[in-house]
Each structure stands twice: as structure tokens, then as C-alpha cells.
Design a protein around this motif. Sequence first.
Motif, PDB file in Angstrom:
ATOM      1  N   GLY A 336       0.819  -1.204   0.000  1.00 24.59           N
ATOM      2  CA  GLY A 336       0.000   0.000   0.000  1.00 24.59           C
ATOM      3  C   GLY A 336       0.851   1.250   0.000  1.00 24.59           C
ATOM      4  O   GLY A 336       2.038   1.226  -0.310  1.00 24.59           O
ATOM      5  N   ALA A 337       0.237   2.358   0.367  1.00 30.03           N
ATOM      6  CA  ALA A 337       0.924   3.642   0.359  1.00 30.03           C
ATOM      7  C   ALA A 337       2.010   3.698   1.429  1.00 30.03           C
ATOM      8  O   ALA A 337       1.967   2.983   2.430  1.00 30.03           O
ATOM      9  N   GLU A 338       2.993   4.555   1.204  1.00 33.05           N
ATOM     10  CA  GLU A 338       4.033   4.770   2.207  1.00 33.05           C
ATOM     11  C   GLU A 338       3.470   5.614   3.352  1.00 33.05           C
ATOM     12  O   GLU A 338       2.704   6.552   3.136  1.00 33.05           O
ATOM     13  N   VAL A 339       3.861   5.243   4.562  1.00 31.83           N
ATOM     14  CA  VAL A 339       3.352   5.902   5.761  1.00 31.83           C
ATOM     15  C   VAL A 339       4.510   6.210   6.692  1.00 31.83           C
ATOM     16  O   VAL A 339       5.370   5.358   6.930  1.00 31.83           O
ATOM     17  N   ASP A 340       4.555   7.421   7.214  1.00 30.64           N
ATOM     18  CA  ASP A 340       5.529   7.783   8.238  1.00 30.64           C
ATOM     19  C   ASP A 340       4.851   7.582   9.594  1.00 30.64           C
ATOM     20  O   ASP A 340       3.967   8.348   9.966  1.00 30.64           O
ATOM     21  N   PRO A 341       5.231   6.564  10.342  1.00 24.84           N
ATOM     22  CA  PRO A 341       4.535   6.272  11.604  1.00 24.84           C
ATOM     23  C   PRO A 341       4.721   7.336  12.677  1.00 24.84           C
ATOM     24  O   PRO A 341       4.005   7.322  13.678  1.00 24.84           O
ATOM     25  N   TYR A 342       5.674   8.251  12.462  1.00 24.25           N
ATOM     26  CA  TYR A 342       5.900   9.319  13.439  1.00 24.25           C
ATOM     27  C   TYR A 342       5.153  10.607  13.084  1.00 24.25           C
ATOM     28  O   TYR A 342       5.236  11.592  13.812  1.00 24.25           O
ATOM     29  N   ASP A 343       4.456  10.607  11.978  1.00 22.18           N
ATOM     30  CA  ASP A 343       3.729  11.801  11.547  1.00 22.18           C
ATOM     31  C   ASP A 343       2.400  11.875  12.285  1.00 22.18           C
ATOM     32  O   ASP A 343       1.467  11.125  12.005  1.00 22.18           O
ATOM     33  N   ARG A 351      -5.907  10.221   7.655  1.00 23.47           N
ATOM     34  CA  ARG A 351      -4.935   9.354   6.993  1.00 23.47           C
ATOM     35  C   ARG A 351      -5.641   8.290   6.175  1.00 23.47           C
ATOM     36  O   ARG A 351      -5.214   7.947   5.067  1.00 23.47           O
ATOM     37  N   MET A 352      -6.738   7.764   6.698  1.00 16.96           N
ATOM     38  CA  MET A 352      -7.474   6.739   5.962  1.00 16.96           C
ATOM     39  C   MET A 352      -8.164   7.315   4.736  1.00 16.96           C
ATOM     40  O   MET A 352      -8.326   6.633   3.731  1.00 16.96           O
ATOM     41  N   ARG A 353      -8.559   8.559   4.827  1.00 18.30           N
ATOM     42  CA  ARG A 353      -9.216   9.195   3.693  1.00 18.30           C
ATOM     43  C   ARG A 353      -8.233   9.541   2.575  1.00 18.30           C
ATOM     44  O   ARG A 353      -8.637   9.784   1.438  1.00 18.30           O
ATOM     45  N   GLU A 354      -6.945   9.578   2.914  1.00 14.37           N
ATOM     46  CA  GLU A 354      -5.939   9.958   1.928  1.00 14.37           C
ATOM     47  C   GLU A 354      -5.619   8.851   0.934  1.00 14.37           C
ATOM     48  O   GLU A 354      -4.957   9.086  -0.066  1.00 14.37           O
ATOM     49  N   THR A 355      -6.042   7.641   1.235  1.00 17.17           N
ATOM     50  CA  THR A 355      -5.676   6.518   0.362  1.00 17.17           C
ATOM     51  C   THR A 355      -6.828   5.557   0.210  1.00 17.17           C
ATOM     52  O   THR A 355      -7.659   5.399   1.085  1.00 17.17           O
ATOM     53  N   GLU A 356      -6.875   4.908  -0.931  1.00 21.08           N
ATOM     54  CA  GLU A 356      -7.854   3.860  -1.189  1.00 21.08           C
ATOM     55  C   GLU A 356      -7.140   2.523  -1.342  1.00 21.08           C
ATOM     56  O   GLU A 356      -7.692   1.566  -1.856  1.00 21.08           O
ATOM     57  N   ASP A 357      -5.887   2.458  -0.902  1.00 26.87           N
ATOM     58  CA  ASP A 357      -5.053   1.277  -1.151  1.00 26.87           C
ATOM     59  C   ASP A 357      -5.560   0.059  -0.405  1.00 26.87           C
ATOM     60  O   ASP A 357      -6.083   0.158   0.701  1.00 26.87           O
ATOM     61  N   GLU A 358      -5.386  -1.093  -1.032  1.00 26.68           N
ATOM     62  CA  GLU A 358      -5.604  -2.365  -0.363  1.00 26.68           C
ATOM     63  C   GLU A 358      -4.244  -2.867   0.137  1.00 26.68           C
ATOM     64  O   GLU A 358      -3.205  -2.440  -0.309  1.00 26.68           O
ATOM     65  N   GLY A 359      -4.279  -3.814   1.045  1.00 18.96           N
ATOM     66  CA  GLY A 359      -3.046  -4.392   1.528  1.00 18.96           C
ATOM     67  C   GLY A 359      -2.370  -3.530   2.577  1.00 18.96           C
ATOM     68  O   GLY A 359      -2.893  -2.531   3.033  1.00 18.96           O
ATOM     69  N   CYS A 360      -1.174  -3.925   2.970  1.00 21.07           N
ATOM     70  CA  CYS A 360      -0.435  -3.231   4.016  1.00 21.07           C
ATOM     71  C   CYS A 360       0.296  -2.031   3.446  1.00 21.07           C
ATOM     72  O   CYS A 360       0.903  -2.119   2.376  1.00 21.07           O
ATOM     73  N   GLY A 361       0.299  -0.961   4.188  1.00 26.13           N
ATOM     74  CA  GLY A 361       1.122   0.173   3.818  1.00 26.13           C
ATOM     75  C   GLY A 361       2.585  -0.146   4.093  1.00 26.13           C
ATOM     76  O   GLY A 361       2.924  -1.187   4.667  1.00 26.13           O
ATOM     77  N   THR A 362       3.464   0.763   3.679  1.00 27.02           N
ATOM     78  CA  THR A 362       4.891   0.572   3.875  1.00 27.02           C
ATOM     79  C   THR A 362       5.441   1.713   4.725  1.00 27.02           C
ATOM     80  O   THR A 362       5.273   2.878   4.380  1.00 27.02           O
ATOM     81  N   ALA A 363       6.077   1.375   5.834  1.00 25.34           N
ATOM     82  CA  ALA A 363       6.632   2.396   6.713  1.00 25.34           C
ATOM     83  C   ALA A 363       7.876   3.002   6.098  1.00 25.34           C
ATOM     84  O   ALA A 363       8.730   2.296   5.551  1.00 25.34           O
ATOM     85  N   THR A 364       8.001   4.306   6.184  1.00 25.13           N
ATOM     86  CA  THR A 364       9.178   4.987   5.650  1.00 25.13           C
ATOM     87  C   THR A 364      10.328   5.002   6.634  1.00 25.13           C
ATOM     88  O   THR A 364      11.465   5.311   6.261  1.00 25.13           O
ATOM     89  N   ARG A 365      10.046   4.711   7.899  1.00 20.15           N
ATOM     90  CA  ARG A 365      11.095   4.628   8.912  1.00 20.15           C
ATOM     91  C   ARG A 365      10.533   3.934  10.139  1.00 20.15           C
ATOM     92  O   ARG A 365       9.337   3.740  10.286  1.00 20.15           O
ATOM     93  N   SER A 366      11.441   3.566  11.046  1.00 22.78           N
ATOM     94  CA  SER A 366      11.064   2.938  12.299  1.00 22.78           C
ATOM     95  C   SER A 366      11.712   3.680  13.456  1.00 22.78           C
ATOM     96  O   SER A 366      11.606   3.314  14.567  1.00 22.78           O
TER      97      SER A 366
END
Length: 366
Positions: A336-343, A351-366
Motif C-alpha cells: 500500500g501507500a508509504e506511511v511515516d509512523p511518526y507523523d 490518513r485513511m481518507r488519503e488513500t484507497e489502497d488495499e493491503g499493508c502500507g509501507t513504513a518509511t522509517r522505524s
Amino acid sequence: MSKGGASVPDEEWERFLKDAEAGGRGAPEEPSARARMVARRLREESGPPAGWRTHTPARRRGGRGWAALGVAAAVAVVVVAVGPWGIGSWFDEGDGANATPLAAESERPTGAPAREAAERPPTLDEPFRGSPAARWGDGAAGIHLPEARATGWMSRTEVAQALTRTRDFLAASSLDPAVLRGERPDRAIALINPHQSDVRSFLGKAFGAPDRENDPLLLFSRFRSSDVRPAGDVVKTRGRVTFREGERGALEVSTDITYVYPVVRAEGDSDEVARTIVRREVVMSWDDPSKIVTEPGTFSLVSYRIDTTNGGCDTYTGYLTPAFLAERTDAAAGDGAEVDPYDRSTTMEERMRETEDEGCGTATRS
């Protein structure tokens, strides 16, 4: 469950529920999570509310997304997978050892935390190195409470007590060491109004046979102790609590907290540290007992949302399941879309309204 801190037997609880169902002229009403959700949507959304047991498949990441369930008012889930990148691209936010602590978060930030050039991974000595969380508060200290004021049926002093109990619930559900190692969160559950029969049903299923709709992780942070153990004794937190007058003069309290959990493998001598990031929005109602059937010192759940990074994707074991480097393959990356978990600059609903993606998003950092 509890009554003033003591355990309430199941048979007494059943009597409470039967009494509430029987009702009576002028009697308080049993709290209805369904009614709360409908009323809240009517206030905040245009157009008719969605059906109570319908599923809205859009606005989702991680295959679960928005759901209106017969468990609590509104439940939403964002799941973010870890990527297969090299270790340098995973950790890129400074040292952490000498980081200057941030001031309490009194309002929503305007953007994500800045990224820095340093690319050093966490260690057992510095489990938050390379993460914005290095400057966050430790445990409950990172949860900002607002100044109390008289609201609804509560005086200023009563509001202050409710806010403190709200933070107690957050600590008992997401910071308690026993709960983190997988034990039942009895202290947290004791703060939930036992007369919410739908919530009681949810808790029974969540801890008996967890599944997509009855997942204890929606409210509680739990790891399987046979898989991982904490890397140190600190959980970093950042977030705030707000309140307003709710339905029937209740004190409605909204919480938005991000928790960062560093862990290592439970077995072997590996010193590799992985981080799991959980953001929760929990809305609770401290009800007027003259209008709603409740117990002193307990709240009714209105809604809850969760956003997890490196906690497992579409797994319903009832535990967070962090991945280590060996498990981070191309196949494990989110689709799915890239997501910054610290944002924390947007609400989870936004955040949910920003994407219609299926599946797991991808974290840009940890």
C-alpha cells in the motif's frame, strides 16, 4: 470486571445487565455504543450514517480499514508493514543518547518530525537511537493532559479526576509490563463500564478466540513473551488528551497517543533491536449516572482506532508480531501507500481518507 477497584463476580455482572435491560420509568439507560456512533456521525458528517453492521471497504490500508462493528462505536485499523530495506534506511533520526527532550504535545503538530542524516541502528544500550522517539517522554510522562474545567455534569475537580483515570487506562492498557508480555489487562478492563454488553462480548471473544473483528490489539498492546522481550524498561510515548461535552451531558474524552516499543528476540543471544510503533485514538464517555447505567470510576467506550507499524499485517493472534532483519524480505514489504509512523500532523481518520489502497502500507522509517 471491577466495582470501585474490586472484582465483580460474573453472576453479579449478569444481574447488572438484566436490571439495565428491565429498565423502569425514569431509570438511567444502558450505554449503547451503537447509539453513540450514530449520534456522533449525525453531528459530524453530512448525509445519512452508514448501517451499524455494514463494512465500508474504501479508506483502508492493511486489508481492514474502516469498520462499523457491533463491538464499540467506531473501529478503524491501519496496518503498516516493515520494508526490506538496508538497515541504514530504517534508522535515520539522530543519536538519541544526548537528544533534548521535546516539550509536551499540547496541540496537533503541523508536520512530521524532521529527518536527519545520521543512519545508525538502535542498540540494547540505545534502543531509540535513530528514531524521533528518542526525544519523546518515557511512559505516561509523554501523555499530555489538558487543564481541567467544569464540563457537562462534572465539576472542574471531577473532570480532573476523570482525566487522570483516562491516563491510568492508557498506562494499564499499553504500558503495563505484565500486559506487554501477554497477560490479561485486568486493571485496564476494570475502568470500562461493565454495563456495555457489546464491549463485554468483544472482550470475551478477543481474549478467547481473537479474529479480525475481535482483536485485543485494538485497545491493548501485547507481545508473546516466547517470541520477544523488551529491549530495556522504557516505552516512548507522545500524544495528548482532549475533552468536550458529549451526549446527555457526559464528559467525552478523546485520546491520541503513539507508543514505541523496542524489543529483542526472546531466545538466543541476538542483540538486534526491532521497534514496533502503535498509534491509538480512543474516545471514551464519562457518563452521568442519573442518565446512563454506569459504575463509579468507569467510562463507556465510544470509539477506537489503531495504526501499527512492524506489529504484523493481517494477523489475528491477539499479539503484536514484530519482524527482525531476517524476516524483512521483498515479499514482506507492504503493497500500500508509504506511511511515516511518526507523523502525528493528521488524524487517523484523515490518513485513511488519503488513500484507497488495499493491503499493508509501507513504513518509511522505524
